[in-house]
Write a protein that holds these residues in place. Structure first.
Motif, PDB file in Angstrom:
ATOM      1  N   GLN A 126       2.551   1.411  -3.965  1.00  0.00           N
ATOM      2  CA  GLN A 126       3.098   0.722  -5.139  1.00  0.00           C
ATOM      3  C   GLN A 126       1.997   0.061  -5.960  1.00  0.00           C
ATOM      4  N   TRP A 127       1.038  -0.555  -5.242  1.00  0.00           N
ATOM      5  CA  TRP A 127      -0.037  -1.268  -5.941  1.00  0.00           C
ATOM      6  C   TRP A 127      -1.133  -0.338  -6.424  1.00  0.00           C
ATOM      7  N   LYS A 128      -0.972   0.930  -6.131  1.00  0.00           N
ATOM      8  CA  LYS A 128      -1.969   1.947  -6.492  1.00  0.00           C
ATOM      9  C   LYS A 128      -3.329   1.658  -5.856  1.00  0.00           C
ATOM     10  N   VAL A 129      -3.308   1.257  -4.614  1.00  0.00           N
ATOM     11  CA  VAL A 129      -4.550   1.045  -3.865  1.00  0.00           C
ATOM     12  C   VAL A 129      -4.731   2.226  -2.937  1.00  0.00           C
ATOM     13  N   ASN A 130      -5.962   2.702  -2.807  1.00  0.00           N
ATOM     14  CA  ASN A 130      -6.250   3.809  -1.889  1.00  0.00           C
ATOM     15  C   ASN A 130      -5.848   3.454  -0.455  1.00  0.00           C
ATOM     16  N   ILE A 131      -5.085   4.335   0.178  1.00  0.00           N
ATOM     17  CA  ILE A 131      -4.698   4.057   1.559  1.00  0.00           C
ATOM     18  C   ILE A 131      -5.691   4.774   2.469  1.00  0.00           C
ATOM     19  N   ASP A 132      -6.711   4.052   2.932  1.00  0.00           N
ATOM     20  CA  ASP A 132      -7.623   4.673   3.907  1.00  0.00           C
ATOM     21  C   ASP A 132      -7.978   3.636   4.979  1.00  0.00           C
ATOM     22  N   ASN A 133      -8.632   4.090   6.034  1.00  0.00           N
ATOM     23  CA  ASN A 133      -8.979   3.196   7.149  1.00  0.00           C
ATOM     24  C   ASN A 133      -9.856   2.042   6.695  1.00  0.00           C
TER      25      ASN A 133
END
Ligand code: MN
Length: 753
Positions: free
Chosen positions: A520-527
């Motif tokens: 939703q926040w348009k943040v990259n989902i990575d480790n």
């Protein structure tokens, strides 16, 4: 060429080997080893040829080792021809060109399978790369055991002979093997009822781990032998007369406590050798017929306790209800005329042999009499329980071994199901342990219990003779706080497993929630992002973060805020970094800056390089202590005392991270801290005398001192600065002279390694 090596007299060596073989054969005959002894010769010839070019560290031909193992197998464990054959061949498949198929062809399926088990066991026990390897191997070993127990018995004989002949090895190897023996093999021998072997394994390990204390105890035992014998004779004489008058046929022996258990007593109670009161026990061994066994042991018991007053608190009856390893005996502790407590053990010849030799002797009597059903089934029950435990899904191997070891050492109680079936549990077992013992599904749904008809909570500690009924509910599931009171390995590992699974499910749910938000926040989902969030909120693992998300103990708003702050900080950082990238010169200068300096008081490894270390808090080593280094993950090398309470665990589970370490002969007078525990009788002015000795007489500095006094006894904990062992011993010597002080020991702290 300079030829100073003594040539080997091949002919003489051959004769000596044959002599050793004949000794083995006559031992087998003397112990009435069952089975075909002719095949033993064939096994000997095969082993002799296969090992013909190999020698042991001591220089002697290798074949002496398998012969000796075979001799232990027959004379000390009492096994038959098949086991002798397997013992002779136990190292061939691993160390020579022979294969399992060769074994099968020459000696048949049974022998081949046992040797296969032994070979696999050796292979898994030798690998050391992974930290949990030892524990995992232990698990495999137990799995193998449940297929043919002879694999374990021969392995124990193999270990015993290696321990007996370890003198020529390097010290670090000796320490590793000795620790492993104390950690795994001795408890195993104990559990299998092999008391003599267990005791010898412990004593030998102890001899390598703490040579000085070992020598002290053995020489003191020798010095006091005559005096002890005089006492024993005087004590036994009236008993002998009474038993003879009652028409009993018996032998009477005295048993000195093992060196290892004396040392343990000294440490536990903080007393010198002279104050260990039960150095020996008296054993009455009755020559009874099977049907008179119970009557005779009780008759002897009543005669002994008529002569000397018994202590009711120290009476044990393993005749009516044998231990699950087969041990049967009556134990009582009585008051001698000299005012000293003496333990008297009463048992029959059959019981004695089972106590010394364990299983094998047990089988022998069972074959002869067709009886003794109870012990047989309780031993089977034990093996079945191990199998069940091993089958539980993926228990953490090291947890498993620790939990399991607890059960190996524990004494037992006997409780009944509502239908009157007997269950064996360790002492201190709770109602919940009982529920898990019935079945893991019963345990995990347990909500309460009825003990002897009365309602009790799950944590209720059971006593021998209790009849227990379990109340369950389908809504119940394992709880974290259950771990605080269950004692059996089965309950522990099952609860841990269930909690882990639940945690995993919760975390998966949390991960999904967080992923959705980040999207939703348009943040990259990575480790990377997840790791940074964890760091910000001081969480060790992402699992913790996900769980907190589900439990709402962490707010999405805070995460959002952090990510926003980070974004703007990053923008600035990039601008600044471009301006300030350091040149090569600066880098070089940074490399030359010397590492923080430490005193050269300890040399680690071969001393060719300088390594940073810290002294372990658990055992506070000081110069003169026997020490080793342990490579830790976060704190560099930690120096422990060889007799640190954590050392056995380290040496047997993480031997690959152990490095040799020694004290350097440094001229510098650095002070080291160590802890003392002082006990004695409370008296006005005592604290004053103690502090006076410490600070005035010996010029020792104290870092901390605390005293507690309770019903006239006091206990003091002191942390002092000393230069080394000599200095410390002087201090202890002077403190001992203070009136009122009873014991002084170095105190180890309860710090996990
Ligand atoms: Mn071997």
């Amino acid at each position: 060429m300079d030829n100073t090596v003594t040539p080997i007299d091949e002919e003489k060596e051959k004769q000596d080997i044959l002599k050793a073989y004949r000794r083995l054969l006559s031992a087998a005959k003397r112990n009435e080893a069952k089975g075909d002894l002719r095949l033993v010769r064939k096994a000997f010839d095969v082993a002799l040829d296969a090992h013909k070019d190999m020698r042991r560290k001591s220089g002697e031909p290798y074949i002496y080792h398998p012969i000796a193992v075979a001799e232990i197998v027959t004379s000390e464990i009492g096994l038959g021809a098949k086991s002798i054959i397997c013992a002779l061949l136990h190292d061939t498949v691993e160390d020579t060109d022979l294969t399992i198929e060769d074994m099968r062809r020459m000696f048949g399926d049974k022998v081949a399978n046992i040797i296969d088990g032994l070979t696999k066991l050796n292979v898994v026990l030798d690998m050391q790369e992974d930290k949990s390897m030892q524990a995992e191997n232990f698990r495999k070993m137990l799995l193998t055991m449940s297929s043919d127990i002879r694999v374990i018995l021969i392995k124990l004989a193999d270990r015993l002979h290696n321990m007996r002949t370890m003198g020529a090895m390097r010290r670090d190897k000796q320490l590793k093997i000795a620790s492993e023996t104390i950690y795994i093999y001795a408890p195993l021998a104990h559990r299998l009822g092999l008391y003599a072997i267990k005791t010898e394994l412990e004593d030998l390990s102890f001899k390598y781990i703490e040579p000085e204390l070992y020598t002290e105890i053995t020489s003191k035992l020798k010095e006091t032998e005559r005096q002890r014998n005089r006492f024993i004779n005087k004590f036994s004489l009236p008993i002998i007369t009474d038993l003879e008058n009652a028409g009993l046929d018996f032998d009477i022996k005295s048993r000195t406590k093992s060196v290892y258990s004396i040392a343990r007593k000294m440490k536990q109670q903080g007393v010198p050798f002279e104050e260990v009161y039960d150095l020996f026990a008296i054993r009455v061994i009755l020559n009874s017929e099977m049907k008179n066994e119970k009557a005779d042991t009780w008759k002897a018991y009543s005669l002994v306790t008529e002569r000397y007053v018994p202590s009711p608190a120290r009476f044990r009856d393993w005749v009516s209800q044998p231990k699950s390893n087969g041990y049967e005996s009556l134990h009582t502790t009585v008051m001698s005329n000299e005012g000293k407590w003496v333990e008297v053990q009463i048992r029959t010849k059959r019981m004695d042999e089972i106590a010394e030799k364990g299983l094998a002797a047990h089988w022998k009597y069972k074959d002869a009499q067709g009886g003794a059903q109870t012990q047989e089934s309780s031993l089977d029950g034990w093996l079945a329980r191990i199998r069940e435990l091993l089958d539980s899904p993926d228990p953490n191997a090291i947890d498993f071994i620790d939990d399991f070891k607890l059960n190996l050492f524990a004494e037992e109680i006997f409780v009944f199901t509502p239908k009157g079936e007997v269950r064996t549990l360790p002492v201190e077992a709770t109602a919940l342990d009982f529920a898990f013992d019935i079945h893991s599904a019963v345990g995990s749904r347990c909500i309460g219990t009825k003990v002897n008809g009365k309602l009790f909570p799950l944590s209720h500690i059971l006593k021998s003779g209790d009849q227990v009924e379990v109340l369950t509910s389908s809504k119940q599931k394992p709880k974290e706080d259950w771990l605080a009171f269950v004692v059996t390995a089965k309950a522990k590992s099952y609860i841990k497993q269930a909690l882990k699974e639940e945690a995993r499910a919760t975390a998966a749910e949390g991960k999904e929630l967080l992923d959705r938000k980040l999207k939703q926040w348009k943040v990259n989902i990575d480790n990377e992002t997840v790791n940074r969030i964890c760091k910000k909120f001081r969480l060790q693992t992402s699992q913790e973060l996900f769980t907190k998300v589900v439990r709402k103990t962490i707010d999405f708003k805070d995460i959002r805020e952090f990510l926003d702050d980070e974004k703007s900080a990053n923008r600035w950082y990039n601008v600044i970094r471009k301006k300030m990238t350091p040149g090569d010169d600066a880098k070089k200068a940074a490399e030359k800056t010397p590492a923080p300096k430490k005193g050269d008081t300890i040399v680690i490894g071969d001393a060719s390089q300088k390594v940073d270390y810290v002294l372990a808090k658990c055992c506070s080593p000081i110069p003169g202590d026997d020490i080793f280094g342990f490579v830790t993950i976060n704190e560099g090398i930690k120096i422990h005392r060889v007799n640190c309470p954590n050392a056995i665990n380290i040496q047997s589970n993480y031997a690959y991270r152990v490095v040799p370490a020694n004290w350097a002969n440094s001229e510098e007078h650095t002070a080291f801290t160590t802890n003392l525990l002082i006990k004695g009788i409370d008296d006005v002015g005592l604290v004053n005398s103690i502090t006076k000795v410490i600070s005035k007489d010996l010029n020792v500095n104290m870092q901390r001192i605390s005293f507690e006094s309770h019903e006239g006894m006091f206990e003091g904990h002191i942390r002092v600065f000393v230069e080394g062992v000599q200095h410390l011993n002087n201090l202890i010597g002077n403190l001992r002279k203070v009136e009122g002080i009873k014991t002084i020991v170095r105190e180890d702290m309860e710090v996990k390694s």
